[in-house]
Design a protein around this motif. Structure first.
Motif, PDB file in Angstrom:
ATOM      1  N   THR A  35       0.826  -1.213   0.000  1.00 47.75           N
ATOM      2  CA  THR A  35       0.000   0.000   0.000  1.00 47.75           C
ATOM      3  C   THR A  35       0.857   1.259   0.000  1.00 47.75           C
ATOM      4  N   TYR A  36       2.049   1.197   0.584  1.00 51.69           N
ATOM      5  CA  TYR A  36       2.981   2.333   0.554  1.00 51.69           C
ATOM      6  C   TYR A  36       3.389   2.645  -0.882  1.00 51.69           C
ATOM      7  N   CYS A  37       3.549   1.612  -1.700  1.00 55.20           N
ATOM      8  CA  CYS A  37       4.046   1.780  -3.075  1.00 55.20           C
ATOM      9  C   CYS A  37       2.936   1.873  -4.114  1.00 55.20           C
ATOM     10  N   THR A  38       1.673   1.747  -3.709  1.00 55.77           N
ATOM     11  CA  THR A  38       0.559   1.768  -4.662  1.00 55.77           C
ATOM     12  C   THR A  38      -0.064   3.160  -4.713  1.00 55.77           C
ATOM     13  N   GLU A  39      -0.107   3.744  -5.913  1.00 59.65           N
ATOM     14  CA  GLU A  39      -0.704   5.073  -6.075  1.00 59.65           C
ATOM     15  C   GLU A  39      -2.192   5.015  -5.775  1.00 59.65           C
ATOM     16  N   ALA A  40      -2.666   6.056  -5.109  1.00 62.01           N
ATOM     17  CA  ALA A  40      -4.085   6.149  -4.783  1.00 62.01           C
ATOM     18  C   ALA A  40      -4.888   6.494  -6.034  1.00 62.01           C
ATOM     19  N   PRO A  41      -6.121   5.995  -6.127  1.00 61.69           N
ATOM     20  CA  PRO A  41      -6.955   6.324  -7.285  1.00 61.69           C
ATOM     21  C   PRO A  41      -7.407   7.783  -7.228  1.00 61.69           C
ATOM     22  N   PRO A  42      -7.856   8.328  -8.358  1.00 63.00           N
ATOM     23  CA  PRO A  42      -8.375   9.698  -8.366  1.00 63.00           C
ATOM     24  C   PRO A  42      -9.490   9.861  -7.340  1.00 63.00           C
ATOM     25  N   GLY A  43      -9.479  10.969  -6.646  1.00 64.47           N
ATOM     26  CA  GLY A  43     -10.508  11.233  -5.648  1.00 64.47           C
ATOM     27  C   GLY A  43     -10.024  11.071  -4.225  1.00 64.47           C
ATOM     28  N   MET A  44      -8.940  10.314  -4.020  1.00 63.41           N
ATOM     29  CA  MET A  44      -8.371  10.226  -2.682  1.00 63.41           C
ATOM     30  C   MET A  44      -7.483  11.431  -2.432  1.00 63.41           C
ATOM     31  N   ARG A  45      -7.384  11.838  -1.197  1.00 66.76           N
ATOM     32  CA  ARG A  45      -6.666  13.074  -0.860  1.00 66.76           C
ATOM     33  C   ARG A  45      -5.175  12.869  -0.683  1.00 66.76           C
ATOM     34  N   GLN A  46      -4.677  11.682  -0.966  1.00 66.37           N
ATOM     35  CA  GLN A  46      -3.265  11.394  -0.772  1.00 66.37           C
ATOM     36  C   GLN A  46      -2.736  10.702  -2.018  1.00 66.37           C
ATOM     37  N   PRO A  47      -1.453  10.873  -2.319  1.00 68.11           N
ATOM     38  CA  PRO A  47      -0.912  10.291  -3.556  1.00 68.11           C
ATOM     39  C   PRO A  47      -0.756   8.764  -3.507  1.00 68.11           C
ATOM     40  N   PHE A  48      -0.564   8.199  -2.324  1.00 66.85           N
ATOM     41  CA  PHE A  48      -0.396   6.756  -2.189  1.00 66.85           C
ATOM     42  C   PHE A  48      -1.394   6.203  -1.172  1.00 66.85           C
ATOM     43  N   LEU A  49      -1.701   4.911  -1.289  1.00 67.37           N
ATOM     44  CA  LEU A  49      -2.690   4.313  -0.397  1.00 67.37           C
ATOM     45  C   LEU A  49      -2.242   4.365   1.056  1.00 67.37           C
ATOM     46  N   ARG A  50      -0.957   4.180   1.300  1.00 67.91           N
ATOM     47  CA  ARG A  50      -0.411   4.316   2.662  1.00 67.91           C
ATOM     48  C   ARG A  50       0.371   5.620   2.701  1.00 67.91           C
ATOM     49  N   PRO A  51      -0.013   6.556   3.544  1.00 68.91           N
ATOM     50  CA  PRO A  51       0.651   7.868   3.556  1.00 68.91           C
ATOM     51  C   PRO A  51       2.148   7.751   3.809  1.00 68.91           C
ATOM     52  N   HIS A  52       2.917   8.608   3.144  1.00 66.81           N
ATOM     53  CA  HIS A  52       4.372   8.578   3.288  1.00 66.81           C
ATOM     54  C   HIS A  52       4.798   9.468   4.451  1.00 66.81           C
ATOM     55  N   THR A  53       4.288   9.120   5.638  1.00 69.26           N
ATOM     56  CA  THR A  53       4.673   9.839   6.848  1.00 69.26           C
ATOM     57  C   THR A  53       6.099   9.449   7.229  1.00 69.26           C
ATOM     58  N   LYS A  54       6.658  10.187   8.165  1.00 64.52           N
ATOM     59  CA  LYS A  54       8.016   9.876   8.627  1.00 64.52           C
ATOM     60  C   LYS A  54       8.076   8.459   9.186  1.00 64.52           C
ATOM     61  N   ARG A  55       7.104   8.070   9.988  1.00 62.22           N
ATOM     62  CA  ARG A  55       7.098   6.731  10.596  1.00 62.22           C
ATOM     63  C   ARG A  55       6.929   5.648   9.530  1.00 62.22           C
ATOM     64  N   ASN A  56       5.947   5.814   8.638  1.00 66.23           N
ATOM     65  CA  ASN A  56       5.707   4.805   7.609  1.00 66.23           C
ATOM     66  C   ASN A  56       6.910   4.655   6.687  1.00 66.23           C
ATOM     67  N   SER A  57       7.557   5.763   6.387  1.00 65.72           N
ATOM     68  CA  SER A  57       8.727   5.724   5.506  1.00 65.72           C
ATOM     69  C   SER A  57       9.905   5.041   6.192  1.00 65.72           C
ATOM     70  N   PHE A  58      10.058   5.276   7.485  1.00 66.74           N
ATOM     71  CA  PHE A  58      11.141   4.639   8.233  1.00 66.74           C
ATOM     72  C   PHE A  58      10.987   3.119   8.238  1.00 66.74           C
ATOM     73  N   ILE A  59       9.756   2.636   8.383  1.00 68.05           N
ATOM     74  CA  ILE A  59       9.513   1.196   8.470  1.00 68.05           C
ATOM     75  C   ILE A  59       9.922   0.482   7.182  1.00 68.05           C
ATOM     76  N   VAL A  60       9.639   1.093   6.028  1.00 69.13           N
ATOM     77  CA  VAL A  60       9.928   0.427   4.741  1.00 69.13           C
ATOM     78  C   VAL A  60      11.278   0.838   4.168  1.00 69.13           C
ATOM     79  N   GLU A  61      12.013   1.684   4.872  1.00 70.10           N
ATOM     80  CA  GLU A  61      13.248   2.258   4.333  1.00 70.10           C
ATOM     81  C   GLU A  61      14.231   1.187   3.865  1.00 70.10           C
ATOM     82  N   GLN A  62      14.487   0.179   4.693  1.00 66.86           N
ATOM     83  CA  GLN A  62      15.462  -0.839   4.335  1.00 66.86           C
ATOM     84  C   GLN A  62      15.003  -1.673   3.138  1.00 66.86           C
ATOM     85  N   THR A  63      13.718  -1.961   3.075  1.00 70.42           N
ATOM     86  CA  THR A  63      13.199  -2.723   1.931  1.00 70.42           C
ATOM     87  C   THR A  63      13.403  -1.953   0.637  1.00 70.42           C
TER      88      THR A  63
END
Length: 318
Positions: free
Chosen positions: A83-111
């Motif tokens: 969900t972090y890497c999947t673009e959100a469909p038109p109409g959602m208020r965010q560019p990706f399904l999982r927001p790229h917050t500092k915490r979310n980005s840190f979790i997937v950083e190594q991957t």
């Protein structure tokens, strides 16, 4: 014909330790794939994130699954990276399904970092992650990443006809009011209760939380201390407070008469052992220099402490 199953807990990128554990259990690499003449592995999810050899772990696991020498269920970290890497469909208020917050980005950083030079390969793994089963039931046991809720599983099968999540369901799965969101939250993250009176607590990882994880196998709990199931203790004045009737009604109960159940997810410590006679958690904090743990399952109805095996994760796995 497989005569037994070896359940393996959360790997989190400890790929070299995974190979050591497989070899310790009698698996060897033939034709490029680890296999056993009589047994089959079941992985409990959370292959990715945090550890030093995520690509290696992904390849070992997928090769075994594709060749029929292993099964796997999805972990919350596979779902999160998809969900972090999947673009959100038109109409959602965010560019990706999982927001790229500092915490979310840190979790997937190594991957993301370890796959940075292999974009085509990474996209193939993302497609593979989406198609992983969310739960598995065998003749003698059950497997799910965090929590088995039979009523929700029955409803999911009624609605969608399979034990999988498909790409066209991803956008709905991040809608917190949808059944899919609630189902995935239960299967991949477990059960929880809200702290009373709007309270919050700061966990060891610095996160401020208003909920705490709960046991789903406690038959007649009376106090918060009877159901808390997480490394972080509750605030002292809450720990021994009585549960309200409403809170008790929210709790799930997986009874002792149910099939043996294997879960990961919960960052256990110490020596691997059954939680209760028919439930084992196999997440023993491998990536935090704990143990990568397995259980060697045959047809027993009561899990046996002597059938756990593990490899200590060394500092060299970094």
């Amino acid at each position: 014909m497989h005569q037994g199953y070896d359940l393996i807990g959360d790997i989190h990128g400890c790929g070299e330790t995974l190979i050591e554990l497989l070899e310790q259990m009698g698996y060897s690499k033939r034709g490029g794939v680890y296999q056993h003449p009589k047994r089959k592995v079941v992985f409990l999810g959370d292959i990715v994130d945090r550890g030093p050899h995520i690509r290696l772990a992904c390849h070992v696991v997928r090769d075994m699954v594709d060749a029929g020498h292993a099964d796997i269920v999805m972990g919350n970290h596979e779902y999160n990276v998809v969900t972090y890497c999947t673009e959100a469909p038109p109409g959602m208020r965010q560019p990706f399904l999982r927001p790229h917050t500092k915490r979310n980005s840190f979790i997937v950083e190594q991957t993301l970092e370890q796959f940075a030079n292999y974009p085509h390969e990474f996209n193939e793994f993302l497609d593979w992650f989406i198609d992983l089963p969310l739960f598995l039931e065998y003749e003698h046991f059950r497997v799910v990443h965090a929590c088995w809720d039979q009523a929700m599983i029955d409803e999911y099968l009624r609605r969608y006809g399979s034990n999988k999540l498909h790409r066209n369901m991803l956008a709905e799965s991040v809608n917190t009011s949808s059944f899919i969101y609630k189902f995935l939250d239960r299967m991949l993250r477990g059960t929880s209760l809200k702290l009373p009176d709007g309270r919050s607590m700061t966990a060891k990882d610095g996160m401020v939380r208003q909920f705490f994880r709960t046991k789903f196998w406690e038959g007649d709990p009376e106090r918060y201390s009877d159901v808390v199931f997480q490394p972080d203790p509750l605030p002292d004045d809450i720990e021994h407070a009585l549960l309200s009737g409403e809170e008790r009604d929210q709790l799930l109960f997986y009874g002792p008469q149910e099939k043996p159940l294997f879960i990961g997810h919960y960052w256990m410590q110490g020596l691997p052992a059954p939680i209760v006679p028919n439930i084992a958690c196999l997440d023993y904090s491998a990536v935090k220099y704990g143990r990568l743990a397995a259980y060697r399952m045959d047809t027993e109805r009561s899990l046996q402490p002597g059938k756990f095996t593990w490899v200590r994760v060394e500092k060299s796995e970094r």
